[in-house]
Every structure is written in structure tokens, then in C-alpha cells.
Write a protein that holds these residues in place. Structure first.
Motif, short mmCIF file in Angstrom:
data_model
loop_
_atom_site.label_atom_id
_atom_site.label_comp_id
_atom_site.label_asym_id
_atom_site.label_seq_id
_atom_site.Cartn_x
_atom_site.Cartn_y
_atom_site.Cartn_z
N SER A 264 0.83 -1.21 0.00
CA SER A 264 0.00 0.00 0.00
C SER A 264 0.86 1.26 0.00
CB SER A 264 -0.93 -0.01 1.21
OG SER A 264 -1.85 -1.08 1.16
N VAL A 265 1.97 1.25 0.74
CA VAL A 265 2.86 2.42 0.75
C VAL A 265 3.42 2.64 -0.64
CG1 VAL A 265 4.97 3.41 1.68
CG2 VAL A 265 3.41 2.19 3.20
N ARG A 266 3.79 1.57 -1.32
CA ARG A 266 4.36 1.72 -2.67
C ARG A 266 3.32 2.25 -3.66
NH1 ARG A 266 7.65 -3.35 -1.06
NH2 ARG A 266 9.77 -2.50 -0.93
N LEU A 267 2.06 1.87 -3.52
CA LEU A 267 1.01 2.45 -4.37
C LEU A 267 0.90 3.95 -4.13
CD1 LEU A 267 -1.90 -0.16 -4.19
CD2 LEU A 267 -0.65 0.55 -6.24
N TYR A 268 0.98 4.34 -2.87
CA TYR A 268 0.95 5.77 -2.52
C TYR A 268 2.12 6.51 -3.17
CZ TYR A 268 2.42 9.53 0.74
OH TYR A 268 2.88 10.69 1.30
N LEU A 269 3.30 5.93 -3.15
CA LEU A 269 4.47 6.59 -3.74
C LEU A 269 4.34 6.71 -5.25
CD1 LEU A 269 7.24 4.84 -1.62
CD2 LEU A 269 6.39 7.18 -1.36
N GLN A 270 3.71 5.72 -5.90
CA GLN A 270 3.47 5.82 -7.33
C GLN A 270 2.56 7.00 -7.66
OE1 GLN A 270 2.00 2.01 -8.70
NE2 GLN A 270 3.75 0.92 -7.84
N ALA A 271 1.53 7.18 -6.83
CA ALA A 271 0.62 8.32 -7.05
C ALA A 271 1.35 9.64 -6.83
CB ALA A 271 -0.57 8.22 -6.10
N GLY B 222 -3.16 9.77 -0.78
CA GLY B 222 -3.16 10.20 0.61
C GLY B 222 -2.72 9.12 1.59
N ALA B 223 -2.24 8.01 1.07
CA ALA B 223 -1.74 6.90 1.90
C ALA B 223 -2.81 6.35 2.84
CB ALA B 223 -0.50 7.33 2.70
N THR B 224 -4.08 6.48 2.48
CA THR B 224 -5.12 5.94 3.36
C THR B 224 -5.13 4.41 3.36
OG1 THR B 224 -6.71 6.23 1.55
CG2 THR B 224 -6.62 7.95 3.24
N ARG B 225 -4.74 3.79 2.24
CA ARG B 225 -4.72 2.32 2.23
C ARG B 225 -3.74 1.78 3.26
NH1 ARG B 225 -5.25 0.22 -4.05
NH2 ARG B 225 -6.99 1.58 -4.66
N SER B 226 -2.53 2.34 3.27
CA SER B 226 -1.55 1.87 4.24
C SER B 226 -1.97 2.24 5.67
CB SER B 226 -0.17 2.45 3.92
OG SER B 226 -0.23 3.82 3.60
N SER B 227 -2.62 3.38 5.84
CA SER B 227 -3.10 3.75 7.18
C SER B 227 -4.18 2.78 7.65
CB SER B 227 -3.65 5.18 7.16
OG SER B 227 -2.64 6.11 6.85
N ILE B 228 -5.08 2.38 6.76
CA ILE B 228 -6.09 1.38 7.13
C ILE B 228 -5.43 0.04 7.43
CG2 ILE B 228 -8.09 0.08 6.33
CD1 ILE B 228 -8.87 2.54 4.65
N ASP B 229 -4.45 -0.35 6.62
CA ASP B 229 -3.74 -1.59 6.90
C ASP B 229 -3.17 -1.58 8.31
OD1 ASP B 229 -4.20 -2.47 4.29
OD2 ASP B 229 -2.25 -1.77 3.56
N MET B 230 -2.59 -0.44 8.71
CA MET B 230 -1.99 -0.35 10.02
C MET B 230 -3.04 -0.38 11.12
SD MET B 230 0.76 2.34 11.64
CE MET B 230 2.13 1.57 10.75
N MET B 231 -4.11 0.40 10.97
CA MET B 231 -5.08 0.43 12.07
C MET B 231 -5.87 -0.88 12.15
SD MET B 231 -7.79 3.30 10.87
CE MET B 231 -8.74 3.21 9.37
#
Length: 345
Positions: A165-172, A199-208
Motif C-alpha cells: 500500500s505504501v508503494r502504491l501511494y508513492l506511485q501516485a 493520501g496513503a489511506t490504504r496503508s493507514s487502514i492496513d496499520m489500524m
């Protein structure tokens, strides 16, 4: 219809519109839950940031003071234990400082510099303990430490999802950097697609989810539950755009729903924020509709969702609490109430 240019060196062209600008009053249908560890998480996360040199510039120090990472963690991820609350606060520090570095600073208009920095961040996301040269950029070193901590306590599912998810955010972010370098305002459809991941929400959801025990199986994450996550992301990100108009105008950042709507539809700033607010409210209704649908499906024995009932229900609650907590934080944080003394990272 004439309107002030988006990219101006100061607020002069938009001064009157900004003086009248008001964030919409949103009707969030979920109660706010406040975790008990906000003060501890704030202090521990700020010590962590200092240890990695993330507060060494005046701009970074101001942003750390303004964001309230401990309160964000307690509102966004309220059922995390004390160590989990610290980890979420660290993630918010990392995410906001990294995001601001490129949204608000000169590096966000330099695709080559962005690629160099991303290479270090990508290295930080390797499985902890893997042999090889570690990153040297302070933000990348901090992420490697954070990722190592999360990796040690997360399940195998969360370990796999978070770096993806972080890598998808970096691509955007790479697409954003190209737009800023060209001072190009994206069209509305392109922006809405980009906003789902920038907005890195995917990785934030993964974490929470990982910190609060929501283990929704992969087979169910590409259906209704995945749609629920996407709606939550859009609620956070679109509403956030209505809070950050002043900041984005100041830093000449075109990636803001209000500013994109203004450009695409020839609106005034007031008309654009009104339309953005309606979009947020509609997404909130969409989220409620899908959440109710999921709560019904888990009680049907023939439906696949019933096999993961507890995790589905926990995941829905995690997202609902994160939505209400995020809105409360947005309303209160100095990060979005600042009107003067903006410092470029």
C-alpha cells in the motif's frame, strides 16, 4: 466566469475569497471514541522523531507542533494498546512530514529528486533484517524503524499489505510531482482516481486494522469490504481538501478537490467548496449503506462473509471510528487552522 489564477506567489489574488471561505459543517453519523493513550503517544512519538532528526528544521518543528500526533492516534485508532498508539502516532508523523516535503516544498516540483528519495523509502520497506545497505535519508531511516516495529507485532497478512500500500501511494506521488513541475491542474476524473491512493489511506487502514485486530481475509477484501475501505478513504481525503485550501493555495499545490472543481467547472471558491462538501456527504451515505449491507450479510450462513463475521464487524467498526475521529481531529488541529507564518519544508 473569471476567477483568480490558481498559482499565485501570495494570497493577494484570493484574499477576498479566502476571507469568506468556510469549511462545510459535516454530518458524521458515528460517535467519537477517544483512546486513553494520547498524551503518552504524543511524547513518545516526538522523542522518536527527534532521535531520527525529523525536527531539525523550523518548518518540521512547526509541523510537528501543529499536527497533534498523539491526539490523531487516539481518535483515529482508539482501540490500539499503548504501544500501538505510539506506532500510529509515529506513522502520522512520518506520513505528514514526507507528504509535506513534496506537497509544499521545492522537492515536490523536482521529479529527479523525488525518484532519488523514493528509492531510499523503497529500501526502507524491505523485510526487516534483510541484508543490504540501509537508507541514509532521515525520513527513510525513520520509516525503516517504524516498519520493523510494525512487522514484529503484525500478522502475516498486515505485513504483506502495508508495504504494498505504501508503494502504491508513492506511485501516485510521482504523478503529483509531474503535475506540480508543469504547474498543471489535473482534470476532475483524473484527480478523483489519483486521490484514492495519493493520501496513503490504504496503508493507514492496513496499520489500524493490524493494530486493532481486524483480519478480513483477502478473498473478501475485493468486494463490499474493499468498497467500504475505498469510501472511507474518499471521505477522509475529500473532506481534508476542504480544510487545506488555504495551505494548498499558499504552496501552489494543485492537488485539492476544491481547486480542481473550481478549475473544471468555472466556479468561485465558495461554490467549489459547497460542491466538494456535497460530495463528502454523499460518500458518507454510501459508506453507511455498504456498512449496513455487510452487517446483514454476516448473519446469512450461505454468504461467504458469515465465515469471517467477527473480523468483518470489527473492520466496519474500525472504519466508522476512524471516520468520526478523523473529522474531530481535522476540526481541532492547528495544522489546518493556521492562517499565517507558513514555513516551506
Amino acid at each position: 466566469m473569471s476567477r483568480p489564477p490558481l498559482f499565485s506567489e501570495s494570497f493577494e489574488n484570493d484574499r477576498a475569497a479566502l476571507a469568506a471561505y468556510r469549511v462545510p459543517r459535516y454530518s458524521v453519523p458515528f460517535p467519537v471514541v477517544l483512546g486513553p493513550h494520547h498524551a503518552y503517544a504524543e511524547a513518545a512519538a516526538l522523542r522518536w522523531a527527534h532521535a531520527f532528526g525529523l525536527d531539525r528544521t523550523p518548518a518540521a518543528a512547526q509541523r510537528l507542533a501543529d499536527m497533534g500526533c498523539g491526539m490523531f492516534s487516539a481518535l483515529y485508532c482508539p482501540r490500539a494498546d499503548r504501544d500501538g498508539a505510539v506506532l500510529m502516532a509515529q506513522w502520522i508523523i512520518w506520513l505528514f512530514l514526507w507528504d509535506d516535503l513534496f506537497d509544499d516544498g521545492p522537492l515536490g516540483r523536482d521529479p529527479a529528486a523525488f525518484r532519488t528519495a523514493v528509492a531510499q523509502v523503497d529500501r526502507a520497506l524491505e523485510p526487516p533484517g534483510r541484508a543490504g545497505e540501509g537508507p541514509t535519508l532521515p525520513l527513510a531511516r525513520a520509516l525503516a524503524d517504524l516498519w520493523g516495529t510494525f512487522h514484529a507485532r503484525a500478522t502475516g497478512t498486515a505485513r504483506r499489505r502495508f508495504p504494498e500500500s505504501v508503494r502504491l501511494y508513492l506511485q501516485a506521488m510521482a504523478d503529483e510531482t509531474a503535475n506540480r513541475a508543469a504547474e498543471r491542474i489535473p482534470d476532475l476524473d483524473s484527480y478523483l482516481r489519483l486521490r484514492r491512493v495519493n493520501g496513503a489511506t490504504r496503508s493507514s487502514i492496513d496499520m489500524m486494522e493490524g493494530l486493532q485486530g481486524a483480519e478480513v481475509p483477502d478473498a473478501l477484501r475485493h468486494g463490499l469490504y474493499g468498497e467500504l475501505r475505498a469510501f472511507a478513504s474518499e471521505v477522509w481525503l475529500w473532506s481534508n481538501d476542504t480544510y487545506t485550501v488555504r495551505k494548498d493555495l499558499h504552496y501552489r499545490n494543485p492537488h485539492n478537490l476544491v481547486l480542481v472543481l473550481r478549475e473544471a467547472r468555472g466556479l468561485t471558491l465558495g461554490e467549489a467548496v459547497e460542491q466538494a462538501g456535497h460530495m463528502v456527504e454523499q460518500r458518507l451515505r454510501d459508506f453507511v449503506r455498504v456498512a449496513e449491507r455487510l452487517r446483514g450479510l454476516v448473519d446469512r450462513p450461505a454468504d461467504p462473509h458469515s465465515m469471517a463475521k467477527d473480523d468483518i464487524l470489527r473492520g466496519v467498526r474500525v472504519l466508522e471510528e476512524a471516520i468520526s475521529g478523523y473529522f474531530r481531529w481535522q476540526e481541532d488541529t492547528l495544522r489546518y487552522r493556521r492562517t499565517t507564518s507558513f514555513l516551506a519544508p
